[in-house]
Design a protein around this motif. Structure first.
Motif, PDB file in Angstrom:
ATOM      1  N   ALA A  21     -19.785 -49.334  21.955  1.00 35.87           N
ATOM      2  CA  ALA A  21     -18.621 -48.494  22.220  1.00 35.87           C
ATOM      3  C   ALA A  21     -17.307 -49.186  21.916  1.00 35.87           C
ATOM      4  O   ALA A  21     -16.267 -48.521  21.791  1.00 35.87           O
ATOM      5  N   SER A  22     -17.329 -50.508  21.778  1.00 33.89           N
ATOM      6  CA  SER A  22     -16.076 -51.260  21.666  1.00 33.89           C
ATOM      7  C   SER A  22     -15.284 -50.932  20.409  1.00 33.89           C
ATOM      8  O   SER A  22     -14.057 -50.814  20.458  1.00 33.89           O
ATOM      9  N   THR A  23     -15.959 -50.755  19.269  1.00 35.94           N
ATOM     10  CA  THR A  23     -15.232 -50.519  18.022  1.00 35.94           C
ATOM     11  C   THR A  23     -14.555 -49.150  17.990  1.00 35.94           C
ATOM     12  O   THR A  23     -13.361 -49.060  17.688  1.00 35.94           O
ATOM     13  N   PRO A  24     -15.264 -48.050  18.281  1.00 33.18           N
ATOM     14  CA  PRO A  24     -14.554 -46.764  18.303  1.00 33.18           C
ATOM     15  C   PRO A  24     -13.457 -46.701  19.356  1.00 33.18           C
ATOM     16  O   PRO A  24     -12.389 -46.119  19.107  1.00 33.18           O
ATOM     17  N   LEU A  25     -13.664 -47.322  20.521  1.00 37.16           N
ATOM     18  CA  LEU A  25     -12.641 -47.287  21.559  1.00 37.16           C
ATOM     19  C   LEU A  25     -11.444 -48.147  21.159  1.00 37.16           C
ATOM     20  O   LEU A  25     -10.288 -47.772  21.393  1.00 37.16           O
ATOM     21  N   GLY A  26     -11.694 -49.294  20.571  1.00 40.42           N
ATOM     22  CA  GLY A  26     -10.598 -50.138  20.104  1.00 40.42           C
ATOM     23  C   GLY A  26      -9.796 -49.477  19.010  1.00 40.42           C
ATOM     24  O   GLY A  26      -8.570 -49.667  18.907  1.00 40.42           O
ATOM     25  N   SER A  27     -10.452 -48.674  18.183  1.00 43.08           N
ATOM     26  CA  SER A  27      -9.755 -47.972  17.098  1.00 43.08           C
ATOM     27  C   SER A  27      -8.718 -46.984  17.630  1.00 43.08           C
ATOM     28  O   SER A  27      -7.740 -46.683  16.946  1.00 43.08           O
ATOM     29  N   HIS A  42     -19.958 -44.641  34.560  1.00 42.59           N
ATOM     30  CA  HIS A  42     -19.679 -44.248  33.183  1.00 42.59           C
ATOM     31  C   HIS A  42     -20.028 -42.783  32.922  1.00 42.59           C
ATOM     32  O   HIS A  42     -19.472 -42.156  32.025  1.00 42.59           O
ATOM     33  N   ILE A  43     -20.959 -42.243  33.712  1.00 41.54           N
ATOM     34  CA  ILE A  43     -21.311 -40.837  33.530  1.00 41.54           C
ATOM     35  C   ILE A  43     -20.132 -39.948  33.893  1.00 41.54           C
ATOM     36  O   ILE A  43     -19.928 -38.876  33.298  1.00 41.54           O
ATOM     37  N   LEU A  44     -19.304 -40.385  34.870  1.00 46.09           N
ATOM     38  CA  LEU A  44     -18.089 -39.648  35.210  1.00 46.09           C
ATOM     39  C   LEU A  44     -17.081 -39.746  34.077  1.00 46.09           C
ATOM     40  O   LEU A  44     -16.372 -38.777  33.772  1.00 46.09           O
ATOM     41  N   TRP A  45     -17.023 -40.918  33.450  1.00 49.41           N
ATOM     42  CA  TRP A  45     -16.149 -41.098  32.292  1.00 49.41           C
ATOM     43  C   TRP A  45     -16.579 -40.174  31.156  1.00 49.41           C
ATOM     44  O   TRP A  45     -15.737 -39.593  30.461  1.00 49.41           O
ATOM     45  N   VAL A  46     -17.874 -40.043  30.962  1.00 54.21           N
ATOM     46  CA  VAL A  46     -18.406 -39.151  29.927  1.00 54.21           C
ATOM     47  C   VAL A  46     -17.965 -37.713  30.185  1.00 54.21           C
ATOM     48  O   VAL A  46     -17.499 -37.017  29.271  1.00 54.21           O
ATOM     49  N   ALA A  47     -18.076 -37.266  31.425  1.00 55.91           N
ATOM     50  CA  ALA A  47     -17.694 -35.895  31.765  1.00 55.91           C
ATOM     51  C   ALA A  47     -16.198 -35.670  31.531  1.00 55.91           C
ATOM     52  O   ALA A  47     -15.795 -34.654  30.944  1.00 55.91           O
ATOM     53  N   ALA A  48     -15.389 -36.615  31.974  1.00 52.96           N
ATOM     54  CA  ALA A  48     -13.942 -36.484  31.770  1.00 52.96           C
ATOM     55  C   ALA A  48     -13.604 -36.501  30.286  1.00 52.96           C
ATOM     56  O   ALA A  48     -12.746 -35.734  29.819  1.00 52.96           O
ATOM     57  N   GLY A  49     -14.284 -37.361  29.521  1.00 51.66           N
ATOM     58  CA  GLY A  49     -14.030 -37.443  28.083  1.00 51.66           C
ATOM     59  C   GLY A  49     -14.370 -36.157  27.355  1.00 51.66           C
ATOM     60  O   GLY A  49     -13.639 -35.723  26.457  1.00 51.66           O
ATOM     61  N   ILE A  50     -15.477 -35.533  27.739  1.00 51.75           N
ATOM     62  CA  ILE A  50     -15.880 -34.284  27.097  1.00 51.75           C
ATOM     63  C   ILE A  50     -14.853 -33.184  27.347  1.00 51.75           C
ATOM     64  O   ILE A  50     -14.455 -32.451  26.427  1.00 51.75           O
ATOM     65  N   VAL A  51     -14.390 -33.074  28.589  1.00 52.00           N
ATOM     66  CA  VAL A  51     -13.417 -32.031  28.935  1.00 52.00           C
ATOM     67  C   VAL A  51     -12.097 -32.259  28.222  1.00 52.00           C
ATOM     68  O   VAL A  51     -11.540 -31.349  27.588  1.00 52.00           O
ATOM     69  N   ILE A  52     -11.563 -33.473  28.306  1.00 49.70           N
ATOM     70  CA  ILE A  52     -10.246 -33.771  27.736  1.00 49.70           C
ATOM     71  C   ILE A  52     -10.254 -33.635  26.217  1.00 49.70           C
ATOM     72  O   ILE A  52      -9.378 -32.976  25.636  1.00 49.70           O
ATOM     73  N   ILE A  70     -13.782 -41.036  20.763  1.00 45.74           N
ATOM     74  CA  ILE A  70     -14.246 -40.805  22.139  1.00 45.74           C
ATOM     75  C   ILE A  70     -15.621 -40.156  22.120  1.00 45.74           C
ATOM     76  O   ILE A  70     -16.509 -40.510  22.911  1.00 45.74           O
ATOM     77  N   TRP A  71     -15.823 -39.201  21.221  1.00 45.30           N
ATOM     78  CA  TRP A  71     -17.135 -38.554  21.110  1.00 45.30           C
ATOM     79  C   TRP A  71     -18.213 -39.573  20.735  1.00 45.30           C
ATOM     80  O   TRP A  71     -19.341 -39.513  21.236  1.00 45.30           O
TER      81      TRP A  71
END
Length: 268
Positions: free
Chosen positions: A85-91, A142-152, A252-253
């Motif tokens: 996850a580090s490369t897409p998030l860092g981008s 992280h599952i909560l982060w996934v849910a927030a990421g999908i919505v946003i 994020i996806w």
């Protein structure tokens, strides 16, 4: 070339500070740069074959994430979700810098910043915030982060401004068959990515997650930067902005897909 120099400085500095091997860190830095160049240029060839596609900004926003996708897959194959996850998030932190840099180079900074500035600022702040927040919470949440990421990101993608119907790039096109060798090079470079990064991490004593977030994220952003330069030089300000914002959303996806895949693979 400036990024290449910074990568060498990063690994050599880490080796000096953390007690690694300076000479081998220098060689490893060259290997990382070479692999990422091959990945970036392969994605660039694929993008060049899509110049006439309608909605170019959104399309390039997806396609330019090819290097990040390769890094994600490599990380998942090796079982390292943080590296994956580090490369897409860092981008997501690098992309806004690239947009500003491209606008300054093309001398259209004000026109670019005035184009849909409310959506652009909102999208960049939220997607960058999601990227940083990933590292501030425990793996159990992280599952909560996934849910927030999908919505946003779902709302941001749905509310993105639509490009007007117009002809896309008018440069000389490259042959469609060029995609085949580009894909071959992409696969080969992806195969060697983890061994090269692991070697660089071992010699410089820099964690792979840090390498992915800073080094690979910077090197993988070449397609976005080149696309922004090409679009802004033709006055396609909205397309350039969508190239960056959609790329951030896609990052994020990718991270969400990586986390979900990892959780599924490790589910008891």
């Amino acid at each position: 070339m400036a990024c290449w120099v910074l990568v060498v400085v990063f690994f050599c500095t880490c080796s000096l500070v953390c007690g690694g091997d300076f000479n081998l860190s220098f060689i490893a830095a060259g290997g990382v740069v070479l692999v990422m160049i091959l990945i970036g240029f392969s994605i660039e060839v694929i993008i060049e074959t899509l110049k006439k596609v309608r909605g170019l900004g959104t399309i390039t926003g997806f396609i330019t994430n090819g290097p990040e996708l390769v890094c994600l897959i490599v990380g998942l194959v090796t079982g390292d979700v943080l590296f994956a996850a580090s490369t897409p998030l860092g981008s997501n932190l690098m992309n806004p810098v690239l947009l500003i840099s491209a606008a300054l180079v093309c001398r259209v900074f004000l026109k670019t910043m005035q184009t849909c500035w409310q959506y652009t600022l909102t999208c960049i702040v939220l997607t960058a915030g999601l990227a940083v927040s990933f590292y501030t919470i425990s793996m159990a949440h992280h599952i909560l982060w996934v849910a927030a990421g999908i919505v946003i990101t779902g709302i941001l993608f749905y509310r993105r401004p639509f490009e007007p119907d117009e002809q896309s790039m008018e440069d000389a096109e490259i042959a469609g068959w060029s995609v085949i060798p580009a894909i071959v090079v992409l696969i080969a470079a992806g195969y060697f990515l983890d061994p090269v990064v692991s070697f660089a991490s071992e010699q410089s004593q820099a964690p792979k997650g840090v390498i992915g977030f800073f080094v690979l994220a910077t090197l993988s952003s070449w397609p976005e930067f080149k696309s922004c330069l090409a679009l802004l030089s033709r006055g396609k300000y909205l397309a350039a902005i969508l190239n960056i914002t959609v790329s951030n959303i896609t990052n994020i996806w990718l991270a969400i897909a990586g986390v979900v895949t990892y959780l599924f693979m490790t589910w008891p």
